[in-house]
Design a protein around this motif. Structure first.
Motif, short mmCIF file in Angstrom:
data_model
loop_
_atom_site.label_atom_id
_atom_site.label_comp_id
_atom_site.label_asym_id
_atom_site.label_seq_id
_atom_site.Cartn_x
_atom_site.Cartn_y
_atom_site.Cartn_z
N LEU A 140 0.82 -1.21 0.00
CA LEU A 140 0.00 0.00 0.00
C LEU A 140 0.85 1.26 0.00
O LEU A 140 0.62 2.17 -0.80
CB LEU A 140 -0.93 0.03 1.22
CG LEU A 140 -2.30 -0.62 1.09
CD1 LEU A 140 -2.16 -2.13 1.04
CD2 LEU A 140 -3.19 -0.22 2.26
N HIS A 141 1.82 1.32 0.91
CA HIS A 141 2.56 2.57 1.14
C HIS A 141 3.95 2.60 0.52
O HIS A 141 4.47 3.68 0.28
CB HIS A 141 2.69 2.81 2.64
CG HIS A 141 1.40 2.98 3.36
ND1 HIS A 141 0.65 4.14 3.33
CD2 HIS A 141 0.67 2.10 4.13
CE1 HIS A 141 -0.45 4.00 4.05
NE2 HIS A 141 -0.46 2.77 4.54
N LEU A 504 11.17 6.91 -2.50
CA LEU A 504 10.24 6.77 -3.62
C LEU A 504 10.89 7.33 -4.88
O LEU A 504 11.59 8.35 -4.84
CB LEU A 504 8.94 7.51 -3.32
CG LEU A 504 8.16 7.00 -2.11
CD1 LEU A 504 7.07 7.99 -1.71
CD2 LEU A 504 7.54 5.63 -2.41
N SER A 505 10.66 6.68 -6.00
CA SER A 505 11.34 7.07 -7.23
C SER A 505 11.03 8.51 -7.63
O SER A 505 11.88 9.19 -8.22
CB SER A 505 10.95 6.12 -8.36
OG SER A 505 9.54 6.13 -8.57
N SER A 506 9.84 8.98 -7.32
CA SER A 506 9.45 10.34 -7.67
C SER A 506 9.95 11.37 -6.66
O SER A 506 9.96 12.56 -6.95
CB SER A 506 7.93 10.43 -7.76
OG SER A 506 7.36 10.28 -6.46
N GLY A 507 10.31 10.89 -5.46
CA GLY A 507 10.68 11.81 -4.39
C GLY A 507 9.50 12.57 -3.84
O GLY A 507 9.68 13.56 -3.12
N LYS A 508 8.29 12.09 -4.12
CA LYS A 508 7.08 12.77 -3.64
C LYS A 508 6.20 11.77 -2.89
O LYS A 508 5.98 10.64 -3.35
CB LYS A 508 6.28 13.34 -4.82
CG LYS A 508 6.99 14.43 -5.60
CD LYS A 508 6.11 14.90 -6.76
CE LYS A 508 6.80 15.98 -7.58
NZ LYS A 508 5.95 16.42 -8.71
N ASP A 509 5.69 12.19 -1.76
CA ASP A 509 4.78 11.36 -0.97
C ASP A 509 3.36 11.63 -1.44
O ASP A 509 2.60 12.35 -0.81
CB ASP A 509 4.94 11.68 0.51
CG ASP A 509 3.98 10.87 1.39
OD1 ASP A 509 3.47 9.84 0.92
OD2 ASP A 509 3.74 11.30 2.55
N LEU A 515 5.63 2.53 -6.55
CA LEU A 515 6.44 1.79 -5.60
C LEU A 515 7.68 1.24 -6.31
O LEU A 515 7.77 1.25 -7.54
CB LEU A 515 5.63 0.66 -4.96
CG LEU A 515 4.38 1.09 -4.19
CD1 LEU A 515 3.81 -0.08 -3.41
CD2 LEU A 515 4.66 2.26 -3.27
N TRP A 516 8.62 0.74 -5.52
CA TRP A 516 9.92 0.32 -6.04
C TRP A 516 9.79 -0.68 -7.20
O TRP A 516 10.45 -0.57 -8.22
CB TRP A 516 10.73 -0.27 -4.89
CG TRP A 516 12.03 -0.90 -5.26
CD1 TRP A 516 13.07 -0.31 -5.93
CD2 TRP A 516 12.43 -2.25 -5.00
NE1 TRP A 516 14.11 -1.20 -6.09
CE2 TRP A 516 13.74 -2.39 -5.52
CE3 TRP A 516 11.82 -3.33 -4.36
CZ2 TRP A 516 14.44 -3.60 -5.43
CZ3 TRP A 516 12.53 -4.52 -4.26
CH2 TRP A 516 13.82 -4.65 -4.80
N TRP A 517 8.92 -1.68 -7.02
CA TRP A 517 8.80 -2.74 -8.01
C TRP A 517 7.86 -2.39 -9.17
O TRP A 517 7.74 -3.13 -10.14
CB TRP A 517 8.30 -4.04 -7.34
CG TRP A 517 7.22 -3.83 -6.32
CD1 TRP A 517 7.37 -3.80 -4.96
CD2 TRP A 517 5.82 -3.61 -6.56
NE1 TRP A 517 6.16 -3.57 -4.35
CE2 TRP A 517 5.19 -3.46 -5.30
CE3 TRP A 517 5.04 -3.53 -7.70
CZ2 TRP A 517 3.82 -3.23 -5.16
CZ3 TRP A 517 3.67 -3.29 -7.58
CH2 TRP A 517 3.09 -3.14 -6.31
#
Length: 525
Positions: A140-141, A504-509, A515-517
């Protein structure tokens, strides 16, 4: 002399009273630690509660990935019809609180007690349950608190980067597996195990199956680790969950299945339009096991032979009463005592995908694919599987909402059921994941994982997209990617959340961050 006798008598009486003071003043209904230590109660009594809380309920399941994946749809315009189902977050922390409050916290206590009482296998069992829980929460997160859980004295509790988390889970699975394999005749779990009655080999099969599930998540981001871990699971002599008798069933502990409560008691959920499109179009016999027919046949004038009507995810909704007459879940869900946590059909579909990817020990893709469908039909008690598997013409149908045409859609998928050896690997994978999706009803988080990593099944976009800069913007041609970090963590553990955001790849929450995968690569091979 009389006075002396009275004094002696008083002392005798006083001694008699104080001698039994603890016994007399103990609440006979209170369970003490000494009582709990009998028959391993002190370390075992938490497991049924931990297992029950592995799965989500309304706001974390039905109003999130159940809707996002089209399994269910809500007739209720919660918060002015601007909510999670339309990509504007209202409910974020329910599952986080459930996992940390009802799984991670009691498992921490069990692990400590198991060490103190020299009952190491209970500690291993608790660690396995933890992995079951955290592997769901991270889906989820993304980054979550795992390796640093319980270190509250440090002030800021660091999150695990996803790549580190998966490596940690695989390492812990190795350790747990070794300990359980050395003690397969152990019977200490029996009294506390509502899923497998204390059978160690059954838990080892679940462990191997979970390893295969987690390995498959990583096929695009870390294919070497995925293959190594997947082949380890496939080659283990204990085996995987391969029959319905071996399915991992999660106890409800006397509670009603959440989707039944939401459907019948609250009238806040109904069949999803995506399920209607796929199951009616493909003539899927499981539909009657999942949902009830409608009584108002005018709702299904476009397919009168299949009296099922669903609600589109993120639908335009004016009033709840407009769609309460749409299909509820099957009435049988009111009386079930367990729900599916891992099934043999999922294993078969995982093996089918592994075979497409050339993993050793996976077997034949077609055989595994058809086994997955057959196991699912048998598990749900549905008929007609042979005709279903032979059908090379039926396809998903257009969805028509009799109440509001803005919710109508033409399916993005033109998939059929019958396996065709001449299809590309990409089309074969779409068939595998689509059937896995249809088989995964009531355990829908895994379908959301598959959709994000593969793009399958091909599901419609939300009808009404209320995403905004508040939580992240989802483009009209995209779908929600994750839940944000929970508000209490954003304020109470801000430094750690800030660091986790950089993972996170985007650097944004936000809800648009992959997600990583979940890589942006368009090809799965």
């Amino acid at each position: 002399m009389k006075k002396l006798c009275l004094m002696v008598l008083a002392l005798i009486l006083l001694n008699s009273c104080t001698k039994n003071f603890e016994e007399i003043n103990t609440n006979p209904n209170q369970i003490t630690d000494k009582m709990l230590e009998q028959d391993f109660n002190l370390v075992g009594s938490s497991f049924s509660v931990m297992l029950f809380n592995l799965m989500g309920h309304q706001v974390e399941e039905d109003l999130c990935y159940d809707n996002w994946m089209g399994y269910m749809g809500t007739p209720t315009p919660f918060v002015g019809n601007v909510n999670n189902t339309t990509y504007y977050l209202r409910w974020i922390d329910s599952y986080w609180n459930r996992i940390y409050g009802s799984v991670m916290s009691p498992s921490k206590q069990v692990i400590q007690l198991a060490q103190e009482k020299n009952l190491p296998l209970f500690g291993d069992w608790a660690k396995l349950v933890r992995i079951l829980a955290i592997s769901k929460l991270t889906a989820l997160h993304g980054p979550v608190i795992y390796s640093n859980y319980g270190t509250s004295g440090l002030g800021s509790i660091k999150y695990d980067k996803e790549s580190d988390l998966y490596n940690n889970m695989f390492t812990q699975l190795d350790q747990i597996e070794a300990n359980l394999k050395a003690n397969t005749s152990y019977v200490g779990f029996i009294k506390f195990d509502p899923s497998y009655k204390g059978n160690i080999n059954s838990w080892l099969k679940l462990l191997n199956s979970v390893r295969l599930r987690l390995a498959m998540r990583l096929v695009k981001v870390s294919p070497a680790i995925a293959k190594t871990q997947g082949e380890k699971a496939l080659s283990d002599p204990v085996g995987l969950i391969t029959t319905n008798a071996e399915n991992f069933l999660v106890p409800l502990n006397g509670n009603v299945m959440p989707v039944a409560t939401i459907s019948f008691d609250w009238n806040d959920t109904r069949m999803g339009a995506t399920m209607e499109s796929f199951m009616v179009g493909l003539k899927d016999g499981r539909i009657a096991k999942y949902f009830n027919e409608v009584t108002d046949v005018s709702l299904v004038s476009d397919h009168p032979a299949y009296k099922y009507k669903g609600i589109r995810g993120g639908a335009f909704i004016n009033a709840k009463d407009d769609r309460v007459s749409y299909s509820t879940v099957n009435t049988d869900f009111k009386s079930v005592q367990k729900r599916r946590g891992f099934t043999a059909s999922e294993t078969a579909f995982l093996k089918a995908e592994a075979a497409l990817r050339g993993w050793a020990g996976a077997g034949d893709a077609k055989t595994n694919y058809e086994d997955g469908v057959r196991l699912s039909f048998a598990d749900w008690g549905a008929a007609g599987v042979d005709a279903y598997l032979a059908d090379a013409t039926s396809k998903p149908i257009n969805y028509v909402d009799p109440k509001d045409s803005k919710n109508n859609f033409t399916p993005l998928s033109t998939i059929t059921v019958a396996w065709d050896a001449g299809d590309s690997d990409e089309l074969k994978l779409e068939k595998i994941i689509t059937q896995k999706y249809l088989a995964t009803f009531t355990n829908t988080l895994e379908a959301w994982v598959d959709f994000r990593r593969t793009g399958y099944p091909k599901i419609p976009h939300v009808a009404k997209n209320d995403s905004s800069p508040d939580w992240g913007i989802i483009a009209p041609n995209q779908w929600i990617k994750r839940l944000v970090f929970v508000p209490a963590e954003r304020t109470g553990n801000a430094t750690a959340v800030a660091e986790a955001t950089t993972f996170l790849s985007s650097g944004k929450d936000d809800i648009a961050s992959r997600l990583w995968w979940d890589t942006p690569a368009t090809s799965n091979f």
